[in-house]
Each structure stands twice: as C-alpha cells, then as structure tokens.
Scaffold this motif. Structure first.
Motif, PDB file in Angstrom:
ATOM      1  N   CYS A 133      -6.569  26.602  11.741  1.00  0.00           N
ATOM      2  CA  CYS A 133      -5.559  25.999  12.602  1.00  0.00           C
ATOM      3  C   CYS A 133      -4.295  25.772  11.781  1.00  0.00           C
ATOM      4  O   CYS A 133      -4.364  25.482  10.582  1.00  0.00           O
ATOM      5  CB  CYS A 133      -6.084  24.665  13.150  1.00  0.00           C
ATOM      6  N   ASP A 134      -3.138  25.918  12.431  1.00  0.00           N
ATOM      7  CA  ASP A 134      -1.880  25.658  11.732  1.00  0.00           C
ATOM      8  C   ASP A 134      -1.028  24.625  12.466  1.00  0.00           C
ATOM      9  O   ASP A 134       0.188  24.579  12.306  1.00  0.00           O
ATOM     10  CB  ASP A 134      -1.082  26.950  11.527  1.00  0.00           C
ATOM     11  N   ASN A 135      -1.686  23.773  13.275  1.00  0.00           N
ATOM     12  CA  ASN A 135      -0.935  22.728  13.974  1.00  0.00           C
ATOM     13  C   ASN A 135      -0.481  21.612  13.035  1.00  0.00           C
ATOM     14  O   ASN A 135       0.542  20.974  13.265  1.00  0.00           O
ATOM     15  CB  ASN A 135      -1.784  22.125  15.101  1.00  0.00           C
ATOM     16  N   PHE A 136      -1.263  21.345  11.998  1.00  0.00           N
ATOM     17  CA  PHE A 136      -0.954  20.303  11.016  1.00  0.00           C
ATOM     18  C   PHE A 136      -0.593  18.971  11.681  1.00  0.00           C
ATOM     19  O   PHE A 136       0.443  18.371  11.396  1.00  0.00           O
ATOM     20  CB  PHE A 136       0.175  20.752  10.075  1.00  0.00           C
ATOM     21  N   PRO A 143      -6.567  21.947   8.853  1.00  0.00           N
ATOM     22  CA  PRO A 143      -5.758  23.079   8.378  1.00  0.00           C
ATOM     23  C   PRO A 143      -5.806  23.252   6.860  1.00  0.00           C
ATOM     24  O   PRO A 143      -5.687  24.371   6.356  1.00  0.00           O
ATOM     25  CB  PRO A 143      -4.340  22.722   8.849  1.00  0.00           C
ATOM     26  N   ALA A 148      -5.233  28.878   7.718  1.00  0.00           N
ATOM     27  CA  ALA A 148      -4.488  29.371   8.876  1.00  0.00           C
ATOM     28  C   ALA A 148      -5.437  30.007   9.887  1.00  0.00           C
ATOM     29  O   ALA A 148      -6.513  30.488   9.532  1.00  0.00           O
ATOM     30  CB  ALA A 148      -3.442  30.385   8.425  1.00  0.00           C
TER      31      ALA A 148
END
Length: 440
Positions: A133-136, A143, A148
C-alpha cells in the motif's frame, strides 16, 4: 534484503497471526516446506515459524511472545519470525536468539518463481491477489513493512485455482486477500475484471477483504453483476470525525463514506458491512469521539473491529502527543458497547431466516485435520447433539446441528437460524448446497 534460505527436510510448526493476507502467506510457506520434504509437527519440530503482525503494539507483543513460547518449548529448534516484522520487534527477536526472515522462506534448491501451492483441502481458500500500500495514513506502518502496492498477474492467479481444482473440488468459498485489493491492477484489468475471470470458470462463492474507500465509479454496480459474491464488505471507517480523518491522512470524509454505504445497500439486500475504527487518535476531542459513536449508529455496521490508537515507529502519528490513558479507558467502554449494539441488531435481523454457511469445524477431530477427507469415505452422518460451526455469506458466525446429514468442512449448507447465543447465530442445517472432496 537477500532471499531467505532454509535447509531441506525436517519437521515444522507454523503459527499465523494477523490478517487474511498472512493466512494466505502461511499457506505458501507451508507448501514450500512440504515441497522440500518437511512435515508438520506439533511435538519437537526442528523449525518453528511465527508469521507475525505488527499493525499495533499489542499484535507485535503477541508475535514476540509466540516466538518465545516456541523457543521455550523447543530449545533445540530453529525459531523464525516471518511476515510483518517491525524494526523494534526484529531487534528484540535477535536479542532473544530468534531469527528474522521477512520474506517467505525458500527451501534450498527451490527458485522463488516456482508455482508451489498449499496442499488442502480447505474449508475456505485464501487467495492472495495483491500486496502493499502507498496511502501512508498517519497511523499505519503497513506501507513501511509491506512496501508499495503490487498486483499478481491474472494468469498466475488462475493457475493457482486450476491447481487446487485439479486436486480437489474447490472449497465452497474463496477469499480474495491483499493489503488493499481495490488497488489491484493487471494490464488494464482491475479487481472486478479478475472476479469475472474467476466466475467464468468456477462457481464457488467469492468473499473480498480489505476494501479501502473511496471506490471507483460504478465499482459496486459492476461487482453486483458477477454473481455469487458474498454480501460482505469490509470497509474501514477509522473515525466518524472529518477533522480526525483529515489528520489521519484518509482519502475521504464522512459524506463520501456514507454515499459508499448507500451504494452498497442499493445493490445488496441487508449486506454485512464491517469496519475498523481507531479511538483515541492523537488530538481526538470528546466532540470527535461522539461524532464517531453517532456515525457508527447511523451506518449500522454488522461488525466493528475497534482498536485504541497505537504508536507505530516511523509513522507520522508517532510524532503526535498521545491521548491520556485515563481518557482512552473511558472511551473504550463506550465504543465497545456501541459496536456490540449495532452488531446485535444486525444479527437479530436473521432470526427465522435461512443462512448459507461454509462449514469450518466438524464435531469429530479426525475430520477437522484429515488431509483427504471425503476421498476415502470419510463422511459420516452427523448424530443428534453434535454441533458444527461455520461462517455465513454475510459474515455471521453460525453454530448448527446437522442430524443425519453428511457434512464436512468446506461444504456449504443452508441453515435455518432460530436464535443467538453469545453473539453466535444458532440453527439447523436443512440442505447441502456445495460439497468439498478430494479427487481420487
């Protein structure tokens, strides 16, 4: 990080903690070990693996304690922490003489790309389609730990199902897992295109996990056309306060979230909408907290996974001043009560209704663990007073009797629900809708 290698042969024990993605990963770990000549063992294994979770400090401590318990019970064994291993847990593990391998161990002589699949049979099959996930979000360490987002190509996913179907009749339910499966993309195809591809070839029901809002336009409408989709939508809210959602770094507000729920209920009758909620996020006022309670009531979630804020090293929120513990404890009682009230109201809707339940536990131990149940005449008629347990398509836990029916884990049965006991639906199985068995 270099690839993890383990020697060939021996016995192993594997403990899985955390999310459905970890369960899918553990299936692959077990399969690779089987392929390398390892056998599962509950007594004196030569290799002990904890597939860990570090989403909260509590889950991190649980993983560390599990590894220590393995080491204490098996002092001569190699003990390994795998999965989501935070740096803080990694340091503690090394001090205790526990090895850390974040990637799935690969037996010597094997290549990372080789298709090796879990053995089965399964009552539910956890199919990993996406990772990372790259929402951070400000509070989230995922993440950092998983990296990523990546999507597995449709061809490899279908090969995995083909392999399973070649050895067994598929279980009644496939669970699509990933860190955030609506990030799935493969050569222009999204997660719904993948579901249609699976549906075109196989007729078992499909359950989704980890759907992060907001959804793309017509996502639910397209999904509803696939058929045999479990009416269960795990959509994390995190907070009912727009101010806190913004501070968390979420990509929606309560208006967008509410419209998402309306869209789901437009296409699905009485769907299970489960959620995750964090209380006590740094800076959360009484007004923010009350807004969350009100939103929970309005949203009528079927189940709420409630967590207090947990500081995770490396995240933005780790720099914020935490909510006082005395406030956290007071809010804990109120939010857990609110979660149980909405869940109980949802359960009560189904008393007197029929539920489609995938069988997960049978009353006889040998069937629970039998590798080839059904292939050798392992079915036996259930007796009076014996109880089975399973999960309905709308994600209710169900306890039921099945007198004079031949039922095994992996079957789907229609259960007439007649009550609730300690949060579990109760009823009587009336007919079998799907049968699991090994192929000869």
């Amino acid at each position: 990080m270099k690839k993890c290698r383990i020697r060939r042969g021996g016995s192993f024990a594997l403990k899985t903690l955390g999310c459905k993605t970890n369960r899918a990963d553990s299936g692959k770990i077990s399969a690779r070990l089987h392929a390398a000549g390892w056998t599962p063992s509950v007594g004196n294994p030569t290799l002990c693996i904890v597939n860990s979770c570090c989403v909260t400090a509590r889950s991190e401590n649980k993983a560390f304690k599990a590894a220590l318990a393995f080491k204490k019970a098996n002092p001569l064994s190699e003990v390994v922490l795998s999965g989501c291993v935070a740096d803080s847990l990694s340091a503690k593990a090394h001090e205790a003489g526990i090895e850390v391998k974040r990637k799935i161990p690969i037996p010597d002589g094997e290549t990372e790309g080789r298709d090796i699949y879990p053995q089965g049979p399964f009552h539910r099959y956890f199919l990993k389609v996406q990772n990372g996930c790259d929402n951070f979000c400000a509070y989230c360490v995922v993440p950092i730990l998983r990296g990523a987002p990546i999507s597995f190509d449709k061809e490899s996913i279908m090969r995995e199902l083909d392999d399973l179907a070649g050895r067994f009749v598929l279980p009644g339910e496939i669970v699509l897992t990933g860190t955030n499966i609506n990030l799935y993309k493969d050569s222009g195809s999204d997660i719904i295109d993948l579901i249609y591809a699976i549906r075109k070839k196989y007729s078992c029901r499909i359950r989704m996990s980890s759907l992060e809002p907001p959804f793309e336009k017509d996502f639910i409408k397209r999904l509803s056309g696939a058929g045999l989709i479990c009416p269960h939508f795990p959509v994390p809210l995190q907070s009912g306060s727009d101010r806190i959602l913004k501070k968390m770094g979420r990509k929606y507000d309560t208006f967008v979230f509410e419209k998402t729920l309306e869209e789901i209920r437009k296409y699905y009758d009485n769907p299970a909408i489960t959620t995750d909620i964090i209380y006590g996020f740094p800076g959360e006022t009484e007004k923010d907290f009350t807004a969350t309670l009100h939103f929970m009531e309005k949203a009528a979630f079927s189940k709420s996974h409630v967590f207090h804020f947990s500081r995770r090293p490396g995240t933005l929120a780790s720099l914020y001043q935490e909510t006082p513990q005395v406030v956290m404890k007071e809010r804990q009682k109120r939010i857990f009560a609110a979660a149980e009230q909405t869940a109980e109201r949802y359960r009560k809707k189904f008393i007197g209704k029929k539920l489609e339940v995938v069988v997960e536990n049978a009353p006889w131990q040998n069937v629970r663990s039998c590798k080839s149940a059904g292939a050798d005449g392992g079915r036996a008629k259930a007796q009076r007073g014996e109880w089975f347990y399973g999960t309905s398509d709308n994600y209710l836990k169900v306890k039921f009797s099945a007198e004079n029916m031949n039922v095994l884990p992996g079957d789907i049965v229609r259960v007439a629900a007649d009550g609730i006991e300690q949060g579990i639906m109760q009823g009587i199985a009336r007919e079998t809708l799907w049968t699991i068995k090994a192929k000869k």
